[in-house]
Design a protein around this motif. Structure first.
Motif, PDB file in Angstrom:
ATOM      1  N   LEU A 135       0.819  -1.212   0.000  1.00 40.63           N
ATOM      2  CA  LEU A 135       0.000   0.000   0.000  1.00 40.63           C
ATOM      3  C   LEU A 135       0.853   1.264   0.000  1.00 40.63           C
ATOM      4  CD1 LEU A 135      -2.862  -1.010   2.451  1.00 40.63           C
ATOM      5  CD2 LEU A 135      -2.881  -1.026  -0.052  1.00 40.63           C
ATOM      6  N   LYS A 136       2.019   1.233   0.648  1.00 44.44           N
ATOM      7  CA  LYS A 136       2.909   2.394   0.642  1.00 44.44           C
ATOM      8  C   LYS A 136       3.342   2.746  -0.779  1.00 44.44           C
ATOM      9  CE  LYS A 136       5.014   4.130   3.852  1.00 44.44           C
ATOM     10  NZ  LYS A 136       4.832   5.414   4.486  1.00 44.44           N
ATOM     11  N   LYS A 137       3.443   1.732  -1.644  1.00 42.50           N
ATOM     12  CA  LYS A 137       3.839   1.950  -3.037  1.00 42.50           C
ATOM     13  C   LYS A 137       2.621   2.027  -3.967  1.00 42.50           C
ATOM     14  CE  LYS A 137       7.641   2.246  -3.784  1.00 42.50           C
ATOM     15  NZ  LYS A 137       8.479   3.430  -3.696  1.00 42.50           N
ATOM     16  N   HIS A 138       1.411   1.994  -3.405  1.00 42.42           N
ATOM     17  CA  HIS A 138       0.149   2.034  -4.156  1.00 42.42           C
ATOM     18  C   HIS A 138      -0.037   0.805  -5.046  1.00 42.42           C
ATOM     19  CE1 HIS A 138      -0.280   6.005  -2.590  1.00 42.42           C
ATOM     20  NE2 HIS A 138       0.727   6.488  -3.300  1.00 42.42           N
ATOM     21  N   PHE A 139       0.497  -0.326  -4.631  1.00 36.28           N
ATOM     22  CA  PHE A 139       0.339  -1.580  -5.366  1.00 36.28           C
ATOM     23  C   PHE A 139      -0.896  -2.296  -4.826  1.00 36.28           C
ATOM     24  CE2 PHE A 139       5.260  -1.991  -5.923  1.00 36.28           C
ATOM     25  CZ  PHE A 139       5.256  -0.915  -6.791  1.00 36.28           C
ATOM     26  N   THR A 197     -21.925   3.093  -1.400  1.00 34.90           N
ATOM     27  CA  THR A 197     -21.456   3.518  -0.091  1.00 34.90           C
ATOM     28  C   THR A 197     -20.440   2.497   0.397  1.00 34.90           C
ATOM     29  OG1 THR A 197     -23.621   4.482   0.398  1.00 34.90           O
ATOM     30  CG2 THR A 197     -22.143   4.089   2.254  1.00 34.90           C
ATOM     31  N   LEU A 198     -19.239   2.957   0.647  1.00 31.42           N
ATOM     32  CA  LEU A 198     -18.158   2.096   1.123  1.00 31.42           C
ATOM     33  C   LEU A 198     -17.708   2.580   2.494  1.00 31.42           C
ATOM     34  CD1 LEU A 198     -16.047   1.835  -2.153  1.00 31.42           C
ATOM     35  CD2 LEU A 198     -17.505   0.079  -1.172  1.00 31.42           C
ATOM     36  N   PRO A 199     -17.010   1.712   3.244  1.00 27.37           N
ATOM     37  CA  PRO A 199     -16.469   2.164   4.529  1.00 27.37           C
ATOM     38  C   PRO A 199     -15.571   3.383   4.351  1.00 27.37           C
ATOM     39  CG  PRO A 199     -16.221  -0.211   4.300  1.00 27.37           C
ATOM     40  CD  PRO A 199     -16.704   0.310   2.976  1.00 27.37           C
ATOM     41  N   LYS A 200     -15.607   4.275   5.314  1.00 31.65           N
ATOM     42  CA  LYS A 200     -14.840   5.517   5.246  1.00 31.65           C
ATOM     43  C   LYS A 200     -13.359   5.246   5.490  1.00 31.65           C
ATOM     44  CE  LYS A 200     -15.257  10.049   4.976  1.00 31.65           C
ATOM     45  NZ  LYS A 200     -15.542  10.654   3.722  1.00 31.65           N
ATOM     46  N   ILE A 201     -12.514   5.766   4.612  1.00 28.64           N
ATOM     47  CA  ILE A 201     -11.066   5.705   4.756  1.00 28.64           C
ATOM     48  C   ILE A 201     -10.571   7.143   4.751  1.00 28.64           C
ATOM     49  CG2 ILE A 201      -8.902   5.018   3.650  1.00 28.64           C
ATOM     50  CD1 ILE A 201     -10.326   2.544   2.602  1.00 28.64           C
ATOM     51  N   ASN A 202      -9.856   7.518   5.804  1.00 30.29           N
ATOM     52  CA  ASN A 202      -9.451   8.918   5.964  1.00 30.29           C
ATOM     53  C   ASN A 202      -8.014   9.216   5.554  1.00 30.29           C
ATOM     54  OD1 ASN A 202     -11.953   9.741   7.049  1.00 30.29           O
ATOM     55  ND2 ASN A 202     -11.361   8.897   9.028  1.00 30.29           N
ATOM     56  N   ASN A 203      -7.173   8.213   5.462  1.00 30.64           N
ATOM     57  CA  ASN A 203      -5.740   8.496   5.313  1.00 30.64           C
ATOM     58  C   ASN A 203      -5.155   8.010   3.994  1.00 30.64           C
ATOM     59  OD1 ASN A 203      -6.048   5.811   5.882  1.00 30.64           O
ATOM     60  ND2 ASN A 203      -4.445   5.708   7.419  1.00 30.64           N
ATOM     61  N   ASP A 204      -5.929   8.071   2.926  1.00 32.21           N
ATOM     62  CA  ASP A 204      -5.411   7.620   1.641  1.00 32.21           C
ATOM     63  C   ASP A 204      -5.866   8.564   0.532  1.00 32.21           C
ATOM     64  OD1 ASP A 204      -4.122   5.080   0.237  1.00 32.21           O
ATOM     65  OD2 ASP A 204      -5.805   5.767  -0.993  1.00 32.21           O
ATOM     66  N   LEU A 205      -4.954   8.906  -0.355  1.00 31.25           N
ATOM     67  CA  LEU A 205      -5.250   9.822  -1.454  1.00 31.25           C
ATOM     68  C   LEU A 205      -6.331   9.277  -2.381  1.00 31.25           C
ATOM     69  CD1 LEU A 205      -4.623  12.357  -3.158  1.00 31.25           C
ATOM     70  CD2 LEU A 205      -2.829  11.017  -4.270  1.00 31.25           C
ATOM     71  N   LEU A 206      -6.257   8.010  -2.725  1.00 28.78           N
ATOM     72  CA  LEU A 206      -7.255   7.419  -3.626  1.00 28.78           C
ATOM     73  C   LEU A 206      -8.653   7.538  -3.018  1.00 28.78           C
ATOM     74  CD1 LEU A 206      -7.457   5.790  -6.352  1.00 28.78           C
ATOM     75  CD2 LEU A 206      -7.619   3.771  -4.901  1.00 28.78           C
ATOM     76  N   ALA A 207      -8.772   7.255  -1.724  1.00 29.21           N
ATOM     77  CA  ALA A 207     -10.062   7.374  -1.052  1.00 29.21           C
ATOM     78  C   ALA A 207     -10.531   8.827  -1.043  1.00 29.21           C
ATOM     79  CB  ALA A 207      -9.967   6.829   0.367  1.00 29.21           C
ATOM     80  N   HIS A 208      -9.618   9.751  -0.782  1.00 27.98           N
ATOM     81  CA  HIS A 208      -9.966  11.174  -0.766  1.00 27.98           C
ATOM     82  C   HIS A 208     -10.524  11.617  -2.121  1.00 27.98           C
ATOM     83  CE1 HIS A 208      -9.825  15.344   0.432  1.00 27.98           C
ATOM     84  NE2 HIS A 208      -9.041  15.638  -0.601  1.00 27.98           N
ATOM     85  N   VAL A 209      -9.843  11.217  -3.177  1.00 26.00           N
ATOM     86  CA  VAL A 209     -10.292  11.564  -4.525  1.00 26.00           C
ATOM     87  C   VAL A 209     -11.624  10.886  -4.838  1.00 26.00           C
ATOM     88  CG1 VAL A 209      -9.714  11.196  -6.970  1.00 26.00           C
ATOM     89  CG2 VAL A 209      -8.008  12.130  -5.417  1.00 26.00           C
TER      90      VAL A 209
END
Length: 181
Positions: A64-68, A116-128
């Protein structure tokens, strides 16, 4: 002379690297060898499945750190024995689902408003993903744009390599480019 210096520098760099096979997952993680860990995930899965979900979670986090996201799915399948493992598995699969839904959206195949998916606060993909759900931007040539209070994002789907690229702009300048595999 320049070629000789370049060749010597290259070989010095290559041979100065530690033998990564002799390092533990924890040591590799601390030294930020995320790509190495992720690309060798099957070695760790075979070694630690049903034994050490804490170490498998480190392997997943390395991916996940490498967005894989696609390789991280291999780990989400085996993280099921502990509460923390199941939470990590849900996190990985949710991010992957967001990627798939974004691909459909960027192909003009699907509206993200219905999901509607579970909320993820700390990821760029989720934010977008959440910005697109809220702003409903138009898609042209596998690309769309959204903004928040501080930044502007251009999201592009590359169908020939099945990646999502997110360009992040601040004050009109490109500050980062992230690729999600």
């Amino acid at each position: 002379m320049k070629k000789l210096l370049l060749i010597v520098s290259f070989f010095t760099y290559i041979f100065a690297q530690p033998n990564l096979k002799n390092l533990s997952v924890i040591e590799l993680f601390k030294k930020q060898y995320y790509t190495y860990i992720c690309m060798h995930r099957w070695i760790y899965i075979n070694k630690y499945e049903k034994k050490r979900e804490d170490l498998l979670s480190l392997v997943a986090y390395s991916c996940l750190k490498k967005h894989f996201l696609t390789p991280a799915l291999d780990l989400s399948k085996v993280l099921r024995m502990t509460k923390e493992g199941r939470i990590n598995s849900t996190y990985i699969t949710t991010l992957f689902m967001m990627k798939l839904l974004l691909i459909q959206y960027l192909n003009n195949e699907n509206s993200l408003l219905e999901v509607t998916l579970p909320k993820i606060n700390n990821d760029l993909l989720a934010h977008v993903f959440y910005l697109i759900q809220k702003q409903k931007p138009e898609v042209k040539n596998y690309q769309t744009e959204v903004s928040d209070d501080e930044k502007h994002y251009i999201i592009t789907y590359k169908p020939y390599i099945n990646n999502i690229i997110i360009d992040i702009y601040q004050n009109g300048k490109l500050i980062k480019k992230e690729k999600y595999w």
